[in-house]
Design a protein around this motif. Sequence first.
Motif, PDB file in Angstrom:
ATOM      1  N   ILE A 149       0.995  -1.391   0.050  1.00 24.52           N
ATOM      2  CA  ILE A 149       0.053  -0.011   0.202  1.00 24.52           C
ATOM      3  C   ILE A 149       1.132   1.255   0.345  1.00 24.52           C
ATOM      4  CG2 ILE A 149      -1.702   1.076   1.538  1.00 24.52           C
ATOM      5  CD1 ILE A 149      -2.686  -1.363   2.018  1.00 24.52           C
ATOM      6  N   PRO A 150       1.846   1.251   0.690  1.00 21.79           N
ATOM      7  CA  PRO A 150       2.374   3.118   0.940  1.00 21.79           C
ATOM      8  C   PRO A 150       3.463   3.098   0.090  1.00 21.79           C
ATOM      9  CG  PRO A 150       3.105   1.613   2.309  1.00 21.79           C
ATOM     10  CD  PRO A 150       1.780   0.707   2.338  1.00 21.79           C
TER      11      PRO A 150
ATOM     12  N   GLY B  38       5.140   3.261   8.287  1.00 24.19           N
ATOM     13  CA  GLY B  38       4.750   3.296   6.362  1.00 24.19           C
ATOM     14  C   GLY B  38       3.130   2.982   6.086  1.00 24.19           C
ATOM     15  N   GLY B  39       2.675   2.687   7.493  1.00 26.37           N
ATOM     16  CA  GLY B  39       0.995   3.319   7.260  1.00 26.37           C
ATOM     17  C   GLY B  39       1.220   4.247   7.406  1.00 26.37           C
ATOM     18  N   PHE B  40       1.563   5.305   8.539  1.00 23.01           N
ATOM     19  CA  PHE B  40       0.872   6.828   8.975  1.00 23.01           C
ATOM     20  C   PHE B  40       1.453   7.138   7.580  1.00 23.01           C
ATOM     21  CE2 PHE B  40       1.873   5.293  13.330  1.00 23.01           C
ATOM     22  CZ  PHE B  40      -0.147   5.317  13.877  1.00 23.01           C
ATOM     23  N   THR B  41       2.150   6.733   7.059  1.00 20.79           N
ATOM     24  CA  THR B  41       2.486   7.933   5.830  1.00 20.79           C
ATOM     25  C   THR B  41       2.045   8.265   4.462  1.00 20.79           C
ATOM     26  OG1 THR B  41       3.925   6.235   4.321  1.00 20.79           O
ATOM     27  CG2 THR B  41       5.343   8.079   5.919  1.00 20.79           C
ATOM     28  N   MET B  42       0.365   7.512   4.742  1.00 22.19           N
ATOM     29  CA  MET B  42      -0.684   7.831   4.062  1.00 22.19           C
ATOM     30  C   MET B  42      -1.697   9.070   4.544  1.00 22.19           C
ATOM     31  SD  MET B  42      -0.195   5.023   2.362  1.00 22.19           S
ATOM     32  CE  MET B  42      -2.031   5.669   0.621  1.00 22.19           C
ATOM     33  N   LEU B  43      -0.694   9.895   5.049  1.00 24.23           N
ATOM     34  CA  LEU B  43      -1.804  10.491   6.163  1.00 24.23           C
ATOM     35  C   LEU B  43      -1.112  12.166   5.601  1.00 24.23           C
ATOM     36  CD1 LEU B  43      -0.835  10.896  10.215  1.00 24.23           C
ATOM     37  CD2 LEU B  43      -2.815  11.019   9.120  1.00 24.23           C
ATOM     38  N   ALA B  44      -0.142  11.749   4.518  1.00 22.57           N
ATOM     39  CA  ALA B  44      -0.209  12.614   3.016  1.00 22.57           C
ATOM     40  C   ALA B  44      -1.040  12.914   2.454  1.00 22.57           C
ATOM     41  CB  ALA B  44       1.737  11.908   2.360  1.00 22.57           C
ATOM     42  N   LEU B  45      -2.186  12.086   1.963  1.00 21.70           N
ATOM     43  CA  LEU B  45      -3.291  12.065   1.438  1.00 21.70           C
ATOM     44  C   LEU B  45      -3.775  12.494   1.506  1.00 21.70           C
ATOM     45  CD1 LEU B  45      -2.904   8.237  -0.551  1.00 21.70           C
ATOM     46  CD2 LEU B  45      -1.718  10.539  -1.061  1.00 21.70           C
ATOM     47  N   TYR B  46      -4.137  12.885   3.057  1.00 20.81           N
ATOM     48  CA  TYR B  46      -5.283  13.344   3.693  1.00 20.81           C
ATOM     49  C   TYR B  46      -5.261  14.859   4.112  1.00 20.81           C
ATOM     50  CZ  TYR B  46      -7.137  16.618   8.047  1.00 20.81           C
ATOM     51  OH  TYR B  46      -8.472  17.120   8.410  1.00 20.81           O
ATOM     52  N   PHE B  47      -3.894  15.401   3.915  1.00 24.04           N
ATOM     53  CA  PHE B  47      -3.059  16.738   3.598  1.00 24.04           C
ATOM     54  C   PHE B  47      -3.065  17.310   1.783  1.00 24.04           C
ATOM     55  CE2 PHE B  47      -0.964  16.383   6.860  1.00 24.04           C
ATOM     56  CZ  PHE B  47      -1.228  17.386   7.824  1.00 24.04           C
TER      57      PHE B  47
END
Length: 274
Positions: free
Chosen positions: A64-65, A180-189
């Motif tokens: 995923i990431p 690695g999972g938390f880096t998907m927070l970039a999509l939130y911004f």
Amino acid sequence: MKSRFYAYNFGIPLLCAAVVFLLFDMTKIDIAFSNLLFDPLTQTFPLDKIHLFEKITHKWARIIPNWTGEIAVIGAMLSVIWPLVNPQKRPRLGAFLQRSRVAPVLRFAADHRRDFFFVVVAFAVCTGVIHFLKAHTSVYCPIETSLYGGKMAHVEWYENFQLFHEAGEGRCWPGGHASGGFTMLALYFVARRYQWRFSKAILWGSLLLGFVYGTTRVLQGWHYMSHTFWAGIFVWLACLLTALAFYGRARLEMPVLEKHERTVSVATSAALAE
């Protein structure tokens, strides 16, 4: 509005950091929880020996990431092609790209160039921050320590922190897999910038993904639970600072679509007034 933005986006993670530090780092809760997962007879964490569990939760989960980062890199590269093509000066090339359905993809990438580059940089910054903290705290994973059959001593991250040089060979704090999972927070911004309807779903989904990634490693004895919380805190701050650098506070507070709608509304009101 400005103070509220900073209080919400910096205050909450800093408050979480204080809670995690006092609740986990200052107590033995981490060890007590890991003790429940450890089999003293075999001196192992049973789930660490199940290869299918390892493959699904650790190796396959990286897809995923990893794919998200790769798509962002490809998008960033494609975003610089459309201006170079310049269909107005090269109509034949533009017509060919249009017929082959490549033009819409290139236009989309060009329109979202800043967003693609933001995701690439945010992923890189998050990875860099986590690797820096791992190297400069030298915390060994539970399974590597004498508490659970290993040879290394158990130490807390703050006992071994070195700012200007590496602290040792331990690489367990904060949780790398969780980050690695938390880096998907970039999509939130990105979603927040455009005021997408599902932006909150992306936020909670990214947080859930990070916690799932981190928890599976806790079950295998390769992390303490607090390592996951710390990973989430640092990744959020890294993504937030990167988003501020790319978009600015005002743009994050007033997403693009809302700004566009206000502009249209003002223009319409002016036209009616005339």
